[in-house]
Design a protein around this motif. Sequence first.
Motif, PDB file in Angstrom:
ATOM      1  N   PHE A 101       0.834  -1.209   0.000  1.00  0.00           N
ATOM      2  CA  PHE A 101       0.000   0.000   0.000  1.00  0.00           C
ATOM      3  C   PHE A 101       0.869   1.259   0.000  1.00  0.00           C
ATOM      4  CE2 PHE A 101      -2.199   3.396   2.333  1.00  0.00           C
ATOM      5  CZ  PHE A 101      -3.310   3.560   1.514  1.00  0.00           C
ATOM      6  N   SER A 102       1.948   1.256   0.786  1.00  0.00           N
ATOM      7  CA  SER A 102       2.812   2.443   0.832  1.00  0.00           C
ATOM      8  C   SER A 102       3.483   2.706  -0.504  1.00  0.00           C
ATOM      9  CB  SER A 102       3.866   2.279   1.935  1.00  0.00           C
ATOM     10  OG  SER A 102       4.749   1.201   1.633  1.00  0.00           O
ATOM     11  N   ILE A 103       3.864   1.648  -1.199  1.00  0.00           N
ATOM     12  CA  ILE A 103       4.470   1.824  -2.525  1.00  0.00           C
ATOM     13  C   ILE A 103       3.431   2.315  -3.533  1.00  0.00           C
ATOM     14  CG2 ILE A 103       5.567   0.591  -4.455  1.00  0.00           C
ATOM     15  CD1 ILE A 103       6.874  -1.231  -2.372  1.00  0.00           C
ATOM     16  N   SER A 104       2.198   1.834  -3.416  1.00  0.00           N
ATOM     17  CA  SER A 104       1.144   2.277  -4.336  1.00  0.00           C
ATOM     18  C   SER A 104       0.815   3.752  -4.170  1.00  0.00           C
ATOM     19  CB  SER A 104      -0.125   1.440  -4.134  1.00  0.00           C
ATOM     20  OG  SER A 104      -0.745   1.739  -2.888  1.00  0.00           O
ATOM     21  N   GLN A 105       1.159   4.338  -3.009  1.00  0.00           N
ATOM     22  CA  GLN A 105       0.876   5.745  -2.763  1.00  0.00           C
ATOM     23  C   GLN A 105       1.956   6.666  -3.321  1.00  0.00           C
ATOM     24  OE1 GLN A 105      -2.231   6.657  -1.375  1.00  0.00           O
ATOM     25  NE2 GLN A 105      -2.359   4.476  -1.893  1.00  0.00           N
ATOM     26  N   LEU A 106       3.024   6.099  -3.856  1.00  0.00           N
ATOM     27  CA  LEU A 106       4.052   6.924  -4.488  1.00  0.00           C
ATOM     28  C   LEU A 106       3.480   7.569  -5.744  1.00  0.00           C
ATOM     29  CD1 LEU A 106       7.140   4.533  -4.230  1.00  0.00           C
ATOM     30  CD2 LEU A 106       6.715   6.580  -2.874  1.00  0.00           C
ATOM     31  N   PRO A 107       3.975   8.738  -6.115  1.00  0.00           N
ATOM     32  CA  PRO A 107       3.487   9.381  -7.345  1.00  0.00           C
ATOM     33  C   PRO A 107       4.049   8.698  -8.594  1.00  0.00           C
ATOM     34  CG  PRO A 107       5.198  10.706  -6.336  1.00  0.00           C
ATOM     35  CD  PRO A 107       4.929   9.574  -5.372  1.00  0.00           C
ATOM     36  N   PHE A 108       3.177   8.229  -9.448  1.00  0.00           N
ATOM     37  CA  PHE A 108       3.561   7.644 -10.731  1.00  0.00           C
ATOM     38  C   PHE A 108       3.074   8.591 -11.822  1.00  0.00           C
ATOM     39  CE2 PHE A 108       3.465   4.083  -7.827  1.00  0.00           C
ATOM     40  CZ  PHE A 108       4.568   3.327  -8.200  1.00  0.00           C
ATOM     41  N   LEU A 110       4.982  -9.313 -15.503  1.00  0.00           N
ATOM     42  CA  LEU A 110       4.206  -9.112 -14.282  1.00  0.00           C
ATOM     43  C   LEU A 110       4.686  -7.840 -13.585  1.00  0.00           C
ATOM     44  CD1 LEU A 110       6.318  -9.993 -11.841  1.00  0.00           C
ATOM     45  CD2 LEU A 110       5.583 -12.281 -12.448  1.00  0.00           C
ATOM     46  N   CYS A 111       3.909  -7.409 -12.601  1.00  0.00           N
ATOM     47  CA  CYS A 111       4.251  -6.205 -11.836  1.00  0.00           C
ATOM     48  C   CYS A 111       5.174  -6.593 -10.698  1.00  0.00           C
ATOM     49  CB  CYS A 111       2.978  -5.545 -11.313  1.00  0.00           C
ATOM     50  SG  CYS A 111       1.869  -4.944 -12.614  1.00  0.00           S
ATOM     51  N   ASP A 112       6.451  -6.299 -10.859  1.00  0.00           N
ATOM     52  CA  ASP A 112       7.455  -6.662  -9.871  1.00  0.00           C
ATOM     53  C   ASP A 112       7.989  -5.407  -9.187  1.00  0.00           C
ATOM     54  OD1 ASP A 112       9.054  -8.230  -8.342  1.00  0.00           O
ATOM     55  OD2 ASP A 112      10.203  -9.107  -9.987  1.00  0.00           O
ATOM     56  N   MET A 113       8.730  -5.612  -8.109  1.00  0.00           N
ATOM     57  CA  MET A 113       9.189  -4.529  -7.256  1.00  0.00           C
ATOM     58  C   MET A 113      10.084  -3.530  -7.981  1.00  0.00           C
ATOM     59  SD  MET A 113       9.435  -3.103  -4.290  1.00  0.00           S
ATOM     60  CE  MET A 113      10.565  -2.034  -3.405  1.00  0.00           C
ATOM     61  N   ASP A 114      11.159  -4.008  -8.589  1.00  0.00           N
ATOM     62  CA  ASP A 114      12.136  -3.115  -9.205  1.00  0.00           C
ATOM     63  C   ASP A 114      11.520  -2.254 -10.296  1.00  0.00           C
ATOM     64  OD1 ASP A 114      14.292  -3.868  -7.613  1.00  0.00           O
ATOM     65  OD2 ASP A 114      14.738  -5.591  -8.879  1.00  0.00           O
ATOM     66  N   GLN A 115      10.695  -2.878 -11.141  1.00  0.00           N
ATOM     67  CA  GLN A 115      10.104  -2.148 -12.252  1.00  0.00           C
ATOM     68  C   GLN A 115       9.157  -1.056 -11.768  1.00  0.00           C
ATOM     69  OE1 GLN A 115      10.402  -5.439 -12.121  1.00  0.00           O
ATOM     70  NE2 GLN A 115      11.871  -5.784 -13.758  1.00  0.00           N
ATOM     71  N   CYS A 175       8.004   8.750  -9.891  1.00  0.00           N
ATOM     72  CA  CYS A 175       8.672  10.020 -10.194  1.00  0.00           C
ATOM     73  C   CYS A 175       9.204  10.696  -8.936  1.00  0.00           C
ATOM     74  CB  CYS A 175       7.718  10.958 -10.935  1.00  0.00           C
ATOM     75  SG  CYS A 175       6.144  11.230 -10.104  1.00  0.00           S
ATOM     76  N   ALA A 176       9.072  10.036  -7.776  1.00  0.00           N
ATOM     77  CA  ALA A 176       9.648  10.536  -6.530  1.00  0.00           C
ATOM     78  C   ALA A 176      10.427   9.412  -5.876  1.00  0.00           C
ATOM     79  CB  ALA A 176       8.551  11.042  -5.592  1.00  0.00           C
ATOM     80  N   PRO A 177      11.745   9.531  -5.775  1.00  0.00           N
ATOM     81  CA  PRO A 177      12.545   8.459  -5.170  1.00  0.00           C
ATOM     82  C   PRO A 177      12.083   8.155  -3.746  1.00  0.00           C
ATOM     83  CG  PRO A 177      13.945  10.094  -6.230  1.00  0.00           C
ATOM     84  CD  PRO A 177      12.561  10.676  -6.199  1.00  0.00           C
ATOM     85  N   ALA A 178      12.060   6.863  -3.403  1.00  0.00           N
ATOM     86  CA  ALA A 178      11.659   6.444  -2.056  1.00  0.00           C
ATOM     87  C   ALA A 178      12.615   5.358  -1.580  1.00  0.00           C
ATOM     88  CB  ALA A 178      10.221   5.948  -2.055  1.00  0.00           C
ATOM     89  N   PRO A 179      13.884   5.727  -1.326  1.00  0.00           N
ATOM     90  CA  PRO A 179      14.885   4.707  -0.952  1.00  0.00           C
ATOM     91  C   PRO A 179      14.560   3.995   0.345  1.00  0.00           C
ATOM     92  CG  PRO A 179      15.741   6.926  -0.587  1.00  0.00           C
ATOM     93  CD  PRO A 179      14.447   7.082  -1.337  1.00  0.00           C
ATOM     94  N   ILE A 180      13.903   4.697   1.297  1.00  0.00           N
ATOM     95  CA  ILE A 180      13.586   4.067   2.581  1.00  0.00           C
ATOM     96  C   ILE A 180      12.556   2.957   2.376  1.00  0.00           C
ATOM     97  CG2 ILE A 180      12.691   4.407   4.892  1.00  0.00           C
ATOM     98  CD1 ILE A 180      15.410   5.666   4.381  1.00  0.00           C
ATOM     99  N   LYS A 181      11.503   3.237   1.608  1.00  0.00           N
ATOM    100  CA  LYS A 181      10.472   2.229   1.355  1.00  0.00           C
ATOM    101  C   LYS A 181      11.066   1.034   0.610  1.00  0.00           C
ATOM    102  CE  LYS A 181       6.466   5.326   1.256  1.00  0.00           C
ATOM    103  NZ  LYS A 181       5.313   5.806   0.467  1.00  0.00           N
ATOM    104  N   TYR A 237      13.012  -4.603   0.786  1.00  0.00           N
ATOM    105  CA  TYR A 237      14.047  -5.591   0.507  1.00  0.00           C
ATOM    106  C   TYR A 237      14.555  -6.246   1.786  1.00  0.00           C
ATOM    107  CZ  TYR A 237      14.532  -4.936  -4.492  1.00  0.00           C
ATOM    108  OH  TYR A 237      14.299  -4.947  -5.841  1.00  0.00           O
ATOM    109  N   ILE A 238      14.599  -5.499   2.884  1.00  0.00           N
ATOM    110  CA  ILE A 238      15.002  -6.100   4.157  1.00  0.00           C
ATOM    111  C   ILE A 238      13.985  -7.159   4.576  1.00  0.00           C
ATOM    112  CG2 ILE A 238      15.249  -5.646   6.625  1.00  0.00           C
ATOM    113  CD1 ILE A 238      16.525  -2.983   5.910  1.00  0.00           C
ATOM    114  N   GLN A 239      12.710  -6.847   4.423  1.00  0.00           N
ATOM    115  CA  GLN A 239      11.662  -7.804   4.775  1.00  0.00           C
ATOM    116  C   GLN A 239      11.757  -9.056   3.913  1.00  0.00           C
ATOM    117  OE1 GLN A 239       7.645  -6.242   5.109  1.00  0.00           O
ATOM    118  NE2 GLN A 239       6.784  -8.130   4.292  1.00  0.00           N
ATOM    119  N   ASN A 240      11.896  -8.885   2.594  1.00  0.00           N
ATOM    120  CA  ASN A 240      12.016 -10.038   1.703  1.00  0.00           C
ATOM    121  C   ASN A 240      13.253 -10.869   2.029  1.00  0.00           C
ATOM    122  OD1 ASN A 240       9.705  -9.462   0.285  1.00  0.00           O
ATOM    123  ND2 ASN A 240      10.737  -8.371  -1.353  1.00  0.00           N
TER     124      ASN A 240
END
Length: 324
Positions: free
Chosen positions: A171-178, A188-193, A199-205, A210-213
């Motif tokens: 959900f937090s990633i879906s709230q990023l501005p695309f 398929l819809c994968d993380m990296d892609q 259009c707004a970097p989110a290195p913490i998210k 990636y830490i969780q995975n």
Amino acid sequence: MSFLPLRYVDTMNTSATHVTEFVLLGFPGSWKIQIFLFVLFLVFYVLTLLGNGAIICAVRCDSRLHTPMYFFLGNFAFLEIWYVSSTAPNMLANILSKTKAISFSRCFLQFYFFFSLGTTECFFLTIMAYDRYLAICRPLHYPVIMTRRRCCILVSSCWLIGFLGYPIPVFSISQLPFCGPNIIDHFLCDMDQLMALSCAPAPIKKLVFYIQNSFFLIFTIAYILRSYILLLRAVFQVPSAAGRRKAFSTCGSHLAVVSLFYGTVMIMYMSPAYGISTLMQKILTLVYTVMTLLFNPLIYSLRNKDMKLALWKVLLGMRIVINL
């Protein structure tokens, strides 16, 4: 080949735009190649459904398979059906589509189920390794420890961990501005892609995800390796060769499935991204989301006499019903 233009809606009367759909490029090639891939992947998908469905029927119908090991195997086959269905139907539809478009909500829904079911599979393989460890290393305590209630708790825990671990991160990633572009060079819809299109970097998210995975992956593979180290040490202490062969036969199928699944996943997610081409990423993802799920029923049935007998009973029963 033509794609739909980027669709967007104005947000809060500003100049920012919001992507309403993504374009999944899938596998490159001419229309003939696309038709060939569609038929090939459709056959894989149907065989995977039939193979895992047959295992579920065999476990339910044969009283000799009403043991913890086959209880886990039946639930694992049920999981495999859902896991392959999280990617294969959309991939098949995408191959025949001229626009290759997937809506924003469907993309993130696939993203959620893809990682949730993949994590659930990791934990299923872990409890199956735990079951084999108990059966071989602690045979006298096995019936007391691995009760029906304990088996149900373990299976439920796998599903809960898989599905409760990802709603907030996705959900937090879906709230990023695309804001665009909206083209994903994958099937398929994968993380990296998805993160690359924001259009707004989110290195913490990205780091948290990636830490969780990595935690789930490393924890489960470490536990499986520990179980098999203890298991092998116990097997080599068995005096007779026949006893060692019997012990190996009970865990050989599971070890083959673990090697096949974790081998491709670790190459995909634990190697430098710049060292893997886009086409190779697609192939590796295809291997552990479709190919391994096709091979798993074959591995478990061909290496197990009780399972083969149960499957023959199921097929014979279906033949009798059809003749009637």
